[in-house]
Scaffold this motif. Sequence first.
Motif, PDB file in Angstrom:
ATOM      1  N   THR A  71      44.503  39.160  27.704  1.00 57.60           N
ATOM      2  CA  THR A  71      43.780  40.419  27.518  1.00 57.60           C
ATOM      3  C   THR A  71      42.927  40.822  28.722  1.00 57.60           C
ATOM      4  O   THR A  71      42.530  41.978  28.823  1.00 57.60           O
ATOM      5  CB  THR A  71      42.873  40.335  26.284  1.00 57.60           C
ATOM      6  OG1 THR A  71      41.937  39.274  26.457  1.00 57.60           O
ATOM      7  CG2 THR A  71      43.695  40.113  25.025  1.00 57.60           C
ATOM      8  N   GLU A  72      42.622  39.863  29.611  1.00 58.32           N
ATOM      9  CA  GLU A  72      41.786  40.185  30.766  1.00 58.32           C
ATOM     10  C   GLU A  72      42.425  39.605  32.032  1.00 58.32           C
ATOM     11  O   GLU A  72      41.915  38.654  32.640  1.00 58.32           O
ATOM     12  CB  GLU A  72      40.366  39.640  30.571  1.00 58.32           C
ATOM     13  CG  GLU A  72      39.639  40.288  29.393  1.00 58.32           C
ATOM     14  CD  GLU A  72      38.215  39.782  29.246  1.00 58.32           C
ATOM     15  OE1 GLU A  72      37.773  38.986  30.098  1.00 58.32           O
ATOM     16  OE2 GLU A  72      37.554  40.184  28.277  1.00 58.32           O
ATOM     17  N   PRO A  73      43.533  40.153  32.468  1.00 62.94           N
ATOM     18  CA  PRO A  73      44.216  39.614  33.654  1.00 62.94           C
ATOM     19  C   PRO A  73      43.468  39.961  34.937  1.00 62.94           C
ATOM     20  O   PRO A  73      42.711  40.931  34.983  1.00 62.94           O
ATOM     21  CB  PRO A  73      45.578  40.318  33.607  1.00 62.94           C
ATOM     22  CG  PRO A  73      45.273  41.640  32.956  1.00 62.94           C
ATOM     23  CD  PRO A  73      44.230  41.334  31.922  1.00 62.94           C
ATOM     24  N   VAL A  74      43.685  39.154  35.944  1.00 61.08           N
ATOM     25  CA  VAL A  74      43.144  39.444  37.274  1.00 61.08           C
ATOM     26  C   VAL A  74      44.286  39.328  38.278  1.00 61.08           C
ATOM     27  O   VAL A  74      45.199  38.509  38.106  1.00 61.08           O
ATOM     28  CB  VAL A  74      42.002  38.461  37.650  1.00 61.08           C
ATOM     29  CG1 VAL A  74      40.797  38.674  36.747  1.00 61.08           C
ATOM     30  CG2 VAL A  74      42.479  37.021  37.580  1.00 61.08           C
ATOM     31  N   PRO A  75      44.295  40.171  39.315  1.00 64.14           N
ATOM     32  CA  PRO A  75      45.347  40.066  40.336  1.00 64.14           C
ATOM     33  C   PRO A  75      45.334  38.679  40.973  1.00 64.14           C
ATOM     34  O   PRO A  75      44.277  38.092  41.191  1.00 64.14           O
ATOM     35  CB  PRO A  75      44.967  41.147  41.347  1.00 64.14           C
ATOM     36  CG  PRO A  75      44.085  42.098  40.591  1.00 64.14           C
ATOM     37  CD  PRO A  75      43.341  41.258  39.609  1.00 64.14           C
ATOM     38  N   SER A  76      46.528  38.161  41.251  1.00 67.07           N
ATOM     39  CA  SER A  76      46.593  36.806  41.815  1.00 67.07           C
ATOM     40  C   SER A  76      47.764  36.670  42.773  1.00 67.07           C
ATOM     41  O   SER A  76      48.777  37.364  42.651  1.00 67.07           O
ATOM     42  CB  SER A  76      46.732  35.767  40.699  1.00 67.07           C
ATOM     43  OG  SER A  76      47.999  35.858  40.089  1.00 67.07           O
ATOM     44  N   ARG A  90      48.390  45.514  44.996  1.00 68.28           N
ATOM     45  CA  ARG A  90      48.742  44.998  43.680  1.00 68.28           C
ATOM     46  C   ARG A  90      47.710  45.468  42.657  1.00 68.28           C
ATOM     47  O   ARG A  90      46.592  45.852  42.997  1.00 68.28           O
ATOM     48  CB  ARG A  90      48.836  43.471  43.692  1.00 68.28           C
ATOM     49  CG  ARG A  90      47.551  42.740  44.039  1.00 68.28           C
ATOM     50  CD  ARG A  90      47.848  41.293  44.344  1.00 68.28           C
ATOM     51  NE  ARG A  90      46.629  40.519  44.605  1.00 68.28           N
ATOM     52  CZ  ARG A  90      46.611  39.296  45.126  1.00 68.28           C
ATOM     53  NH1 ARG A  90      47.772  38.704  45.445  1.00 68.28           N
ATOM     54  NH2 ARG A  90      45.471  38.655  45.321  1.00 68.28           N
ATOM     55  N   ARG A  91      48.127  45.389  41.398  1.00 65.78           N
ATOM     56  CA  ARG A  91      47.272  45.888  40.320  1.00 65.78           C
ATOM     57  C   ARG A  91      47.706  45.219  39.021  1.00 65.78           C
ATOM     58  O   ARG A  91      48.888  44.902  38.839  1.00 65.78           O
ATOM     59  CB  ARG A  91      47.408  47.406  40.204  1.00 65.78           C
ATOM     60  CG  ARG A  91      46.446  48.086  39.251  1.00 65.78           C
ATOM     61  CD  ARG A  91      46.635  49.598  39.347  1.00 65.78           C
ATOM     62  NE  ARG A  91      45.671  50.322  38.543  1.00 65.78           N
ATOM     63  CZ  ARG A  91      45.816  50.583  37.253  1.00 65.78           C
ATOM     64  NH1 ARG A  91      46.913  50.185  36.619  1.00 65.78           N
ATOM     65  NH2 ARG A  91      44.901  51.246  36.589  1.00 65.78           N
ATOM     66  N   VAL A  92      46.760  45.027  38.101  1.00 64.25           N
ATOM     67  CA  VAL A  92      47.074  44.449  36.789  1.00 64.25           C
ATOM     68  C   VAL A  92      46.693  45.435  35.694  1.00 64.25           C
ATOM     69  O   VAL A  92      45.842  46.310  35.885  1.00 64.25           O
ATOM     70  CB  VAL A  92      46.346  43.108  36.561  1.00 64.25           C
ATOM     71  CG1 VAL A  92      46.838  42.055  37.518  1.00 64.25           C
ATOM     72  CG2 VAL A  92      44.833  43.291  36.661  1.00 64.25           C
ATOM     73  N   ALA A  93      47.330  45.292  34.547  1.00 64.31           N
ATOM     74  CA  ALA A  93      47.003  46.107  33.382  1.00 64.31           C
ATOM     75  C   ALA A  93      47.511  45.385  32.143  1.00 64.31           C
ATOM     76  O   ALA A  93      48.306  44.438  32.229  1.00 64.31           O
ATOM     77  CB  ALA A  93      47.635  47.495  33.496  1.00 64.31           C
ATOM     78  N   VAL A  94      47.064  45.851  30.979  1.00 66.10           N
ATOM     79  CA  VAL A  94      47.492  45.277  29.708  1.00 66.10           C
ATOM     80  C   VAL A  94      48.170  46.362  28.887  1.00 66.10           C
ATOM     81  O   VAL A  94      47.609  47.444  28.686  1.00 66.10           O
ATOM     82  CB  VAL A  94      46.306  44.702  28.910  1.00 66.10           C
ATOM     83  CG1 VAL A  94      46.791  44.114  27.580  1.00 66.10           C
ATOM     84  CG2 VAL A  94      45.585  43.644  29.727  1.00 66.10           C
ATOM     85  N   ARG A  95      49.374  46.074  28.432  1.00 66.42           N
ATOM     86  CA  ARG A  95      50.070  46.981  27.530  1.00 66.42           C
ATOM     87  C   ARG A  95      49.969  46.434  26.107  1.00 66.42           C
ATOM     88  O   ARG A  95      49.793  45.231  25.909  1.00 66.42           O
ATOM     89  CB  ARG A  95      51.532  47.132  27.935  1.00 66.42           C
ATOM     90  CG  ARG A  95      51.731  47.839  29.262  1.00 66.42           C
ATOM     91  CD  ARG A  95      53.209  48.048  29.553  1.00 66.42           C
ATOM     92  NE  ARG A  95      53.421  48.938  30.693  1.00 66.42           N
ATOM     93  CZ  ARG A  95      53.565  48.531  31.950  1.00 66.42           C
ATOM     94  NH1 ARG A  95      53.522  47.232  32.210  1.00 66.42           N
ATOM     95  NH2 ARG A  95      53.750  49.391  32.926  1.00 66.42           N
TER      96      ARG A  95
END
Length: 599
Positions: free
Chosen positions: A493-498, A527-532
């Motif tokens: 639920t809380e991803p971070v770019p890696s 790069r970018r992260v998101a939650v679907r």
Amino acid sequence: MTDDTAAPPSLSPQLFWADDGSPRSGRFGDVYFSKDDGLAETRAVFLGGCDMPAVWQGRKDFTVAELGFGTGLNIIALIDLWRQHRPEDGRLHVFSVEGYPLSREEAARALAAWPDVADTAHAILEQWPTNRPGFHRIDLGNWGVTIDLAIGEVEWALEAWQGRADAWFLDGFSPALNPGMWSDDIMARVAARSAPACHLATFTVAGAVRRALSANGFTVEKKPGHGRKRERLEARLAGTRPEAPAPRIAIIGAGIAGASLARAFKALGHSPTVVEAEHVGAGASGFPASLVTPRLDAGDAFIGGLYAQCLERAGQLYGAIDGAILSHGVIQLEHMARDAARFDKIAEQLLWPDISMARLSATEASALLGEPVSKGGLEMKTAFALSPASVLPVWLADLPLITATVASLKHTESGWQVLAADGTQITEADHVVLAAGWGNADLAPHLNLAPVAGQADWSEGEGSDAHAAAWGGYSVPTRNGLLYGATHDRGVTEPVPSDAATTRNRDTLHATLPERLKQVEQGTAQRRVAVRATTPDRLPVCGMLQDGLHILGGMGSRGFSASPLLAENLAATLCGTPSPLPADWAARLSPERFTTRSV
């Protein structure tokens, strides 16, 4: 103009042209209209028979339904009259049924006989639907007109349509030649889809038709016919249909779901308030490019049909925004062992416009992609790559936008209160629509939405003419580079770019399209992260949670494909106007399939 709309033999009207140049159906042995006075007959029988334009004066929304679209002449004459006598800010909704559609070229030839309505005819011909069975929408927004054309059997169409008509044109081929269009059952379905005070007109005075209409509540009268026809029918339902007051609407979320809802409500004459925690496109809608592709299904007609209609509508609406579509066509490569047989079936489905879903060999796919690939795939010619940043501001323009985090909702006698964490009121509305992606989970926890986090990477540098492609990963051209990915991490639920996620995406791209990885390496890495959010059955959730509270979400990676059409369905249902989505499909997407508990 190429003819990609000709119906397959099973749907063909078997059109031919009489000696006088009038179009005739070989299937039914009847004429579409008289070349000498067909337009005058339409105006007398249908427009005059329904007391137009007087019947719509003072109305904000007026709905006309028709059995027998044919060449479109009746609807063109209707719209021509509407353009001359449109009420202030009025919106005309048209629903028409056609079992055996003409191609665009056939219709254009037939309509060329009527130069008086040529500009209206041209506008419809420009958006002439494909031969895909199902619902098709035509927008004539400058004139306040929306047309929904149902291609299929009349029983199915009337059962599927969610609207109620203020007027009916019954214009199927004659009862003697096409009795199925005039049966007691069809007349009962017509009555069930009629609003109070509905007007109805038809050219036939057949006794069976008169009796069926009377049995279903219509007062039926014979009237003098037009030309050589001695008589025609007019029918009326009793009652009045008052105009409903405009509701106060709030949308929570300013991603593609919220923006699609905003556009849909604005098209219906409403001005919703949008509440967004961060900024427009802050969540999963904020990447520099997105694939707009259907969910492919070789066995479930509902899933295949739903996403075929979603793709068609998405292409229409995004295509109307300058620069929104980055590239046309997407190659779906075989990825799993079963894909070859599955793709064979999908390419043969009648869901797709002619030649729009083409099977590719490995050699053909390699030629399109510009580098060798070991497997074949599908060329999805009507799929495309989209620039989200070109869409969201346009659809959200001119609306109140409140930046605030919604913590809870409270139903009161005056409406729904949208509340912050400290209990202060952000806004209040008669209807609230949850459209916040994964953010919907906190406001509707009983739906059991599940998070899927993902990182996508892209390069910035020179523009790319690479063909968009998808397999276990994807590669999409942006305005100045290539986007690729994406990781797929369930439950996060809380991803971070890696760097680790970047390596996974690079490995996925290198395994299928190594030349593209070389191109990526020449640009500046981003790069970018998101939650679907996904649902337990992987279908979107669209509809009413409880009185005044609605949701559009759970679309996973298909948000840009599904949101435009599903938003129109939700907005139409909320506002009491006709929806472009078949009723049984809307029911399949309802939140009621998960729970009947209130929020």
